[in-house]
Write a protein that holds these residues in place. Sequence first.
Motif, short mmCIF file in Angstrom:
data_model
loop_
_atom_site.label_atom_id
_atom_site.label_comp_id
_atom_site.label_asym_id
_atom_site.label_seq_id
_atom_site.Cartn_x
_atom_site.Cartn_y
_atom_site.Cartn_z
N LYS A 140 8.10 19.39 43.71
CA LYS A 140 8.02 18.77 45.03
C LYS A 140 6.74 19.14 45.78
CE LYS A 140 12.21 17.69 43.85
NZ LYS A 140 12.23 18.36 42.54
N HIS A 141 5.97 20.07 45.27
CA HIS A 141 4.75 20.52 45.97
C HIS A 141 5.05 20.76 47.45
CE1 HIS A 141 2.16 20.09 42.45
NE2 HIS A 141 2.95 19.11 42.13
N CYS A 142 6.04 21.63 47.66
CA CYS A 142 6.58 21.91 48.99
C CYS A 142 5.49 22.34 49.97
CB CYS A 142 7.60 23.04 48.93
SG CYS A 142 8.82 22.88 47.63
N ALA A 146 8.28 28.11 48.02
CA ALA A 146 8.85 29.42 47.73
C ALA A 146 8.12 30.09 46.56
CB ALA A 146 10.34 29.27 47.41
N CYS A 147 7.81 29.30 45.54
CA CYS A 147 7.17 29.87 44.35
C CYS A 147 5.84 30.51 44.73
CB CYS A 147 6.97 28.79 43.29
SG CYS A 147 5.88 27.44 43.80
N PRO A 182 13.79 26.57 45.10
CA PRO A 182 15.12 26.04 45.42
C PRO A 182 15.44 24.74 44.69
CG PRO A 182 13.60 25.65 47.25
CD PRO A 182 12.85 26.44 46.23
N VAL A 185 12.50 23.97 39.48
CA VAL A 185 11.38 23.29 38.85
C VAL A 185 10.61 24.20 37.89
CG1 VAL A 185 9.13 22.24 39.29
CG2 VAL A 185 11.08 21.64 40.73
N ILE A 186 10.08 25.28 38.43
CA ILE A 186 9.17 26.12 37.65
C ILE A 186 9.98 26.98 36.67
CG2 ILE A 186 9.15 28.04 39.30
CD1 ILE A 186 6.05 28.08 38.90
N LYS A 197 4.41 24.52 35.39
CA LYS A 197 5.01 23.40 36.12
C LYS A 197 3.94 22.34 36.38
CE LYS A 197 4.13 24.47 40.95
NZ LYS A 197 3.52 23.15 41.25
S1 SF4 Z 1 7.87 24.86 41.91
FE1 SF4 Z 1 9.58 24.62 43.33
S2 SF4 Z 1 9.04 25.85 45.17
FE2 SF4 Z 1 7.17 25.54 43.95
S3 SF4 Z 1 6.21 23.74 44.88
FE3 SF4 Z 1 7.43 23.00 43.13
S4 SF4 Z 1 9.43 22.49 44.02
FE4 SF4 Z 1 8.34 23.72 45.58
#
Ligand code: SF4
Lengths: 316, 359
Positions: A140-142, A146-147, A182, A185-186, A197
């Motif tokens: 999602k490239h939030c 969190a990562c 959350p 993904v990774i 990712k």
């Molecule tokens: S790996 Fe998860 S937390 Fe990190 S940017 Fe992608 S969706 Fe967001």
Amino acid sequence: MSTDTTPGQILDPVADRRLRTGPLSNGQDAAEARGYVDPPPRVGFFTDTSVCIGCKACEVACKEWNRVPEDGLVFTGMSYDNTQGLGADTWRHVAFIEQRKPLARQVTGAVARTGLESHDEGDASGAVGFRWLMASDVCKHCTEAACLDVCPTGAIFRTEFGTVVVQEDICNGCGYCVPACPYGVIDKREDDGRVWKCTLCYDRLKVGQEPACAKACPTDSIQFGVLDELRERADQRLAVLHSAGVSDARLYGRDPDDGVGGDGAFFLLLDEPEVYGLPPDPVVGTRELPALWARVGLAAAALSATVAAVFVARRS
Amino acid sequence: MSNQSNVGREGQEGVRPGRGATTGVHVGASSSNAETAVRVRDPWAPRGQGNGRGPRAIASSAGAATASYYGLPVLNEPVWSARDIAGYLFLGGLAGASAAVGAGAHVTGRRALARGAKLGAAGAVGLSLAALVHDLGRPTRFLNMLRVLKVTSPMNIGSWLLAGFAPAAMASAASEVTGLAPTGGAIATAAAAVLGPGVSAYTAALIANTAVPSWHGGHRTMPYVFVASGASAAAGWGLLTAPPTECEPVRRLALVAGPAEIALTKLMEREMGMAAEPYHQGRAGIYMKLAVGLTALGSLTSSLARRDRRAGIAAGAALLLGSAFERFGVFRAGVQSARDPVYTIAPQRARRAEVTARG
Ligand code: SF4
Ligand code: SF4
């Protein structure tokens, strides 16, 4: 992967607060907050699942361009989905959901002319129809990733495009980012020891090319572009679908006020997020971390005090 | 007419569907109860997907309380090995609290207790560092941890804490054993005692600052649980190593920390809501029960340690084991909660419904 500034080095809590609360809550500031001077506009994906045909061209294009290893040749029995979910070796994943539910009140030409019923039998409740939901999932490239926040080595950084990328020459495979994300993904590539990712094709972006998946998508279900424009486009598409009677349509991850400050890659879905394997209301853990640190401090102080007390106390 | 069977990777269970099998009836629905989800171990468990890290739910039984994607987890399961990381949580707690005990004994002139505690702290922190490095995918890049200073990463802050604590604890123990540089030893002992409680407590932030429901759910109380558990382990180590004449302070510590650990764990579970369920299920449930039993036993037995050396040893061993089971139980509960999508989805749904209701 050299950038003009050194990314992800030092946290700037002031900037991070601004990101959350201030009016500067879009992704371009995510890059600026990390010290980029005059960065390009934040880019992302708008994945419109209502036009996805489940061809998996995105999965294939991603694998080929990024040279992502094989992720298991299995038969799951889950509709046409043998990929199952995102992971270290799956950066795009097409979900397939089969439902006894009409997509909308569709009247085909044949039905209208002949008065024949469609071949759907209908169930006990009288509901007629069948629909297939397909959706191509991705990192999602939030805005508040969190990562990136938890990565102890600074291997994960914010690019000048506002995307989130792992530097494979720095990651030491501590694995902290895996349970932190959350969205699930990774993940860690076991034989390699590092995490991997979607990079939103950082290499392609740098030379002005769109990411491989968006390029390959034959229906434009995956749309790449400047995030603000994508958000506008998504709003228009949602309005069109609603006026066509597709009341199930909703945007997911578009809202900059959500628990992760909005997703850089967001979606138009036709059912609840969890039906697609997405969390309904994810929140980045970092928001609660200041309070958590305070409790850690209190707990440590309590331990010191208790140990001091047991040595000082007189024998009863 | 309606398809009642679950189709999994190992074939079909239940009724064979006829030609008019209905689609999507059982799809997209997960049970609300972790126990009823059908889990199938993939015989070809591919690397990267499933990661050979145990079964992944691929089909779920009827009873659609919470929708999910074929019962698959929303989160990716923690990649940490239980031995390394749960072991690290335990050893870090023991080391940190032992350093404080060592300083107390040093100041009050309890030579044997001080010696045991300092050696315990040094040994435990050494082992915990080894466990940490061993768990890395790229152990040679361990020092990358100190490349940056990031308060948003408890693992980074923890690495810096350990970078200060481990040398202090080791210098303190070395001076104690060799008798060399007593002033330096005293300074190292003090430094270790200052940093130690932080080492004991920060691991709670480490695991609570994740999306794993049964870890994150503990973000209010877990720091207190972890220091209590660390103190209980250090008390156990003290009872094990010190003679009855010197063990009065650790006996008192055992009487305080053991019950505190048990009570705070209960409180933590209460605050977690649904995410507390995994603490009572499967292997996590067994570990948590053992933790309570052993810690209670150790606390009670410790009162006999004033006179009887053997009682001290038994109490000490029980407290140490109790603390270890506590950490392995917490670790395991988190892994279990990440595997079942219901613990991710249902609380988030409830939260969203609440927000919508409030307008
Ligand atoms: S790996 Fe998860 S937390 Fe990190 S940017 Fe992608 S969706 Fe967001
Ligand atoms: S595994 Fe690599 S990218 Fe993930 S948190 Fe650890 S160092 Fe950072």
